[in-house]
Design an enzyme around this catalytic site. Sequence first.
Site, PDB file in Angstrom:
ATOM      1  N   VAL A 129      -4.703   0.027  -2.922  1.00 23.99           N
ATOM      2  CA  VAL A 129      -5.232   1.262  -2.340  1.00 23.99           C
ATOM      3  C   VAL A 129      -6.416   0.906  -1.451  1.00 23.99           C
ATOM      4  O   VAL A 129      -7.256   0.080  -1.822  1.00 23.99           O
ATOM      5  CB  VAL A 129      -5.672   2.257  -3.430  1.00 23.99           C
ATOM      6  N   GLU A 130      -6.509   1.537  -0.293  1.00 27.92           N
ATOM      7  CA  GLU A 130      -7.534   1.171   0.677  1.00 27.92           C
ATOM      8  C   GLU A 130      -8.958   1.363   0.187  1.00 27.92           C
ATOM      9  O   GLU A 130      -9.899   0.754   0.694  1.00 27.92           O
ATOM     10  CB  GLU A 130      -7.339   1.947   1.985  1.00 27.92           C
ATOM     11  N   SER A 131      -9.158   2.201  -0.821  1.00 28.89           N
ATOM     12  CA  SER A 131     -10.500   2.429  -1.350  1.00 28.89           C
ATOM     13  C   SER A 131     -11.068   1.214  -2.077  1.00 28.89           C
ATOM     14  O   SER A 131     -12.252   1.198  -2.423  1.00 28.89           O
ATOM     15  CB  SER A 131     -10.489   3.635  -2.299  1.00 28.89           C
ATOM     16  N   ASN A 139       0.843  -1.194   0.000  1.00 29.84           N
ATOM     17  CA  ASN A 139       0.000   0.000   0.000  1.00 29.84           C
ATOM     18  C   ASN A 139       0.878   1.243   0.000  1.00 29.84           C
ATOM     19  O   ASN A 139       1.886   1.296   0.713  1.00 29.84           O
ATOM     20  CB  ASN A 139      -0.907  -0.010   1.235  1.00 29.84           C
TER      21      ASN A 139
END
Length: 524
Positions: free
Chosen positions: A321-323, A295
């Site tokens: 990506v955390e989304s 990440n």
Amino acid sequence: MQVITADQAGALIRDDATLFLGGLAMTSLPEEILKGIERRFLAEGHPRNLATWACGAIGNSRDGGMVHFAHPGMIRRVVAGHFGQTGAEMMKMVFAGEVEAYNFPQGSLSQLTRHIASRSPGLLTKVGLGTFVDPRIEGGKLNDRCTEDLVQRVEFAGDEWLFYPTPKIDVALIRGTVADEDGNITLDKEGVLLEQVSIAQAARACGGIVIAQVERVVAAGSLHPKAVKIPGVVVDYVVIGKPENHMQTIATQFDPALSGDARVPMHGIPVMALDERKVIARRAALELEPGAITNLGIGIPAGIPSVAAEEGVADQLTLSVESGVNGGVPAQGGDFGLAYNPQSIVEQTTQFDFYDGGGLDASFLGLAQTDRHGNVNVSKFNGRPVGCGGFVNITRSTRKLVFCGTFTAGGLKVAVGEGRLTILQEGKAQKFIERVEQLTFNGHDAALRRQEVVFVTERAVFRLTEAGLALTEIAPGIDLERDVLAHMGFRPILDGVRAMDAGLFSERWGGLSQAMARKRPVHP
């Protein structure tokens, strides 16, 4: 399902209602509906006393998002994962204590939507223990106006946890691309899926209503069932948004490469200029491992793909990506949260399940403040809250953390070249201080849990030990006492300090491919 205008949507919101907003910055945000709610308030003084929940930051720091609620009497409480794009008007209200403001981890808020939807008592998690989210420290409260505890520390099965009771949601405000006449909605042109369906289900479970913004409406039965991401059974009303109120991101109206509908060549990634940011990105890249699921945060870590491409090892990276985006190259700036050439796009809730379960091998994050214990603050500065976003989730469970940032801030000027670093002007603000302003990452806890934690700056590298922060490397041309220790609020552990690779400070490097070749793939 009924098609209505934004003004009609505003008329549906009653006083004292609790709203859950879908979106991230301006991505997937129902801006048309928010404007309709604001117009009604300015004309009638209603709806009043609203509470809003959102998983991430909502807005563009200017005229979009939470700015539409920043009117005296309109809002009483705001709960969000980040406040970075909420705008000056709302932040003034938060800082002045005119509204209750709570900041909780983005991933935990995302997961909470599913618990509301299933009528669960709440979310039980270890994420946030020992940080400002922990009620023994701050409880996520951003000002003195907050009196209710929205998170609790509990004991369960002989262990300690944080518990978020499920709130009652009156209205879900979500966004998609196309709706059919039955209310089935696709997210075709959205760059992320986020938790739109869970927010809708949450409102329905609470007896509330769901209002969705889309680009257009088509005939019933014309959408492929697998393309439908929000089923019509949970949608009450649809508002058609104008293009200017339906931006793909803060910066972009629509780019098919950001929604996975087109691929772009990656050989054109710009080469970074040789400065302190490139030095940090290069040194941080030495912590990469082949095949590691990685990440990257915003800021200096965003330069790592450029360094990897220049060094010919970009194909060995698996970025996340955390989304909800995996693979490809994360977009930056106003497009942050999306990616070019992604391999998969999943719901944000699912992504954080993966992250919290230890799915990330490494994460490269920004560095704002740290102290002798390796505690890190990225969420509050000079008394002003910014918020943690997904930082608390990511740092809790990732095996290896690399914090990246300049050694000092505010006017730092350096000269880089010929294998050495020269400080021309020191930054005004120290980053390595005696005590961080807010505990966004608990270094002592991480050390006890044996996380590998590295701090990379342009002039020094530190590693976290159970005894505290240890200085391990300094740049060629740097004096230890004058350029490092004199600008720290504490004295780090000094044991075997060595010189950073001189190649990092030269126009051409070539050391990353060799370093990667010596490492075994994490996921063969």
